[in-house]
Scaffold this motif. Sequence first.
Motif, mmCIF file in Angstrom:
data_model
loop_
_atom_site.group_PDB
_atom_site.id
_atom_site.type_symbol
_atom_site.label_atom_id
_atom_site.label_comp_id
_atom_site.label_asym_id
_atom_site.label_seq_id
_atom_site.Cartn_x
_atom_site.Cartn_y
_atom_site.Cartn_z
ATOM 1 N N GLY A 35 10.576 7.891 4.217
ATOM 2 C CA GLY A 35 9.361 7.513 4.923
ATOM 3 C C GLY A 35 8.797 6.176 4.498
ATOM 4 N N TYR A 36 9.401 5.556 3.500
ATOM 5 C CA TYR A 36 8.949 4.246 3.038
ATOM 6 C C TYR A 36 10.066 3.235 3.205
ATOM 7 C CZ TYR A 36 5.118 6.810 0.938
ATOM 8 O OH TYR A 36 4.029 7.611 0.751
ATOM 9 N N LYS A 37 9.688 2.019 3.512
ATOM 10 C CA LYS A 37 10.633 0.936 3.753
ATOM 11 C C LYS A 37 10.920 0.215 2.427
ATOM 12 C CE LYS A 37 10.648 -3.457 6.129
ATOM 13 N NZ LYS A 37 9.818 -4.365 6.908
ATOM 14 N N ILE A 38 11.678 0.868 1.552
ATOM 15 C CA ILE A 38 11.958 0.288 0.242
ATOM 16 C C ILE A 38 13.399 -0.209 0.221
ATOM 17 C CG2 ILE A 38 12.146 0.740 -2.229
ATOM 18 C CD1 ILE A 38 9.852 2.749 -1.873
ATOM 19 N N ASN A 39 13.545 -1.522 0.068
ATOM 20 C CA ASN A 39 14.868 -2.141 0.029
ATOM 21 C C ASN A 39 15.165 -2.806 -1.301
ATOM 22 O OD1 ASN A 39 15.447 -1.496 2.785
ATOM 23 N ND2 ASN A 39 14.150 -3.199 3.401
ATOM 24 N N LEU A 40 14.111 -3.190 -2.004
ATOM 25 C CA LEU A 40 14.256 -3.870 -3.294
ATOM 26 C C LEU A 40 13.339 -3.221 -4.316
ATOM 27 C CD1 LEU A 40 14.131 -7.567 -2.006
ATOM 28 C CD2 LEU A 40 16.153 -6.362 -2.802
ATOM 29 N N LEU A 41 13.699 -3.367 -5.575
ATOM 30 C CA LEU A 41 12.879 -2.837 -6.663
ATOM 31 C C LEU A 41 12.476 -3.972 -7.585
ATOM 32 C CD1 LEU A 41 14.906 0.359 -7.521
ATOM 33 C CD2 LEU A 41 12.876 0.183 -6.104
ATOM 34 N N PRO A 42 11.293 -3.944 -8.123
ATOM 35 C CA PRO A 42 10.266 -2.932 -7.947
ATOM 36 C C PRO A 42 9.498 -3.124 -6.644
ATOM 37 C CG PRO A 42 9.439 -4.603 -9.424
ATOM 38 C CD PRO A 42 10.860 -4.975 -9.080
ATOM 39 N N THR A 43 9.066 -2.017 -6.071
ATOM 40 C CA THR A 43 8.197 -2.002 -4.894
ATOM 41 C C THR A 43 7.000 -1.131 -5.213
ATOM 42 O OG1 THR A 43 10.020 -2.338 -3.334
ATOM 43 C CG2 THR A 43 8.018 -1.330 -2.460
ATOM 44 N N GLN A 44 5.825 -1.618 -4.867
ATOM 45 C CA GLN A 44 4.598 -0.855 -5.053
ATOM 46 C C GLN A 44 4.028 -0.544 -3.675
ATOM 47 O OE1 GLN A 44 4.417 -4.311 -6.476
ATOM 48 N NE2 GLN A 44 5.860 -3.494 -7.935
ATOM 49 N N ILE A 45 3.503 0.657 -3.514
ATOM 50 C CA ILE A 45 2.882 1.094 -2.268
ATOM 51 C C ILE A 45 1.384 1.236 -2.527
ATOM 52 C CG2 ILE A 45 2.779 2.912 -0.517
ATOM 53 C CD1 ILE A 45 5.531 1.537 -0.587
ATOM 54 N N PHE A 46 0.570 0.686 -1.628
ATOM 55 C CA PHE A 46 -0.884 0.742 -1.773
ATOM 56 C C PHE A 46 -1.495 1.410 -0.556
ATOM 57 C CE2 PHE A 46 0.468 -2.797 -4.391
ATOM 58 C CZ PHE A 46 -0.224 -2.556 -5.561
ATOM 59 N N ILE A 47 -2.219 2.516 -0.804
ATOM 60 C CA ILE A 47 -2.910 3.256 0.246
ATOM 61 C C ILE A 47 -4.324 3.543 -0.262
ATOM 62 C CG2 ILE A 47 -2.930 5.348 1.666
ATOM 63 C CD1 ILE A 47 0.133 5.529 1.098
ATOM 64 N N ASN A 48 -5.315 3.190 0.539
ATOM 65 C CA ASN A 48 -6.705 3.461 0.169
ATOM 66 C C ASN A 48 -6.964 4.963 0.134
ATOM 67 O OD1 ASN A 48 -7.646 0.720 0.005
ATOM 68 N ND2 ASN A 48 -7.560 0.633 2.236
ATOM 69 N N SER A 49 -8.045 5.360 -0.525
ATOM 70 C CA SER A 49 -8.362 6.784 -0.672
ATOM 71 C C SER A 49 -8.615 7.466 0.669
ATOM 72 C CB SER A 49 -9.573 6.966 -1.592
ATOM 73 O OG SER A 49 -10.707 6.326 -1.042
ATOM 74 N N ASP A 50 -8.971 6.693 1.707
ATOM 75 C CA ASP A 50 -9.187 7.286 3.033
ATOM 76 C C ASP A 50 -7.901 7.340 3.857
ATOM 77 O OD1 ASP A 50 -8.808 4.623 3.751
ATOM 78 O OD2 ASP A 50 -10.760 4.407 4.718
ATOM 79 N N GLY A 51 -6.760 6.966 3.247
ATOM 80 C CA GLY A 51 -5.471 7.022 3.933
ATOM 81 C C GLY A 51 -5.078 5.759 4.666
ATOM 82 N N THR A 52 -5.971 4.777 4.697
ATOM 83 C CA THR A 52 -5.654 3.517 5.358
ATOM 84 C C THR A 52 -4.915 2.587 4.384
ATOM 85 O OG1 THR A 52 -7.775 2.532 4.721
ATOM 86 C CG2 THR A 52 -7.664 3.646 6.877
ATOM 87 N N PRO A 53 -4.127 1.653 4.916
ATOM 88 C CA PRO A 53 -3.439 0.735 4.013
ATOM 89 C C PRO A 53 -4.400 -0.269 3.388
ATOM 90 C CG PRO A 53 -2.884 0.218 6.293
ATOM 91 C CD PRO A 53 -3.761 1.434 6.310
ATOM 92 N N TYR A 54 -4.126 -0.603 2.136
ATOM 93 C CA TYR A 54 -4.854 -1.684 1.470
ATOM 94 C C TYR A 54 -4.496 -2.984 2.179
ATOM 95 C CZ TYR A 54 -5.154 -5.509 -1.933
ATOM 96 O OH TYR A 54 -5.379 -6.708 -2.554
ATOM 97 N N ILE A 55 -5.493 -3.794 2.495
ATOM 98 C CA ILE A 55 -5.271 -5.104 3.096
ATOM 99 C C ILE A 55 -5.706 -6.149 2.067
ATOM 100 C CG2 ILE A 55 -5.790 -6.665 5.014
ATOM 101 C CD1 ILE A 55 -4.323 -4.074 5.851
ATOM 102 N N PRO A 56 -4.762 -6.976 1.572
ATOM 103 C CA PRO A 56 -5.121 -7.987 0.570
ATOM 104 C C PRO A 56 -6.246 -8.886 1.085
ATOM 105 C CG PRO A 56 -2.747 -7.842 0.810
ATOM 106 C CD PRO A 56 -3.350 -7.014 1.910
ATOM 107 N N GLN A 57 -7.224 -9.158 0.221
ATOM 108 C CA GLN A 57 -8.372 -9.964 0.603
ATOM 109 C C GLN A 57 -8.169 -11.452 0.345
ATOM 110 O OE1 GLN A 57 -11.739 -8.202 -1.347
ATOM 111 N NE2 GLN A 57 -11.448 -6.257 -0.314
#
Length: 97
Positions: A35-57
Amino acid sequence: CNMMKPDLVKLNKELQGEAIIRIVDVDENIDATDGYKINLLPTQIFINSDGTPYIPQDNSIDGFEVVKDDEGNPLYTMHVGILTKSQIINIIEQMKK
């Protein structure tokens, strides 16, 4: 990535109740990548507590991608490459806002 693991373990202890940090060895748990698009390592996944993706500011960290479903809806944000402890803290602080 073994380089990041000590910092992630420390952050997980330091940020109890503020963030959930999971470390997954994909060599031992390949199914964890389903379910995740992981092709290279290391990869980090960021999901906000409300289930939405983190958007870099800001654009100070390269390597972020917002992964979307077939209909264009954002699912999660991933980062490929090494992040320092201070970068991870900065991201988590942004996610709290």
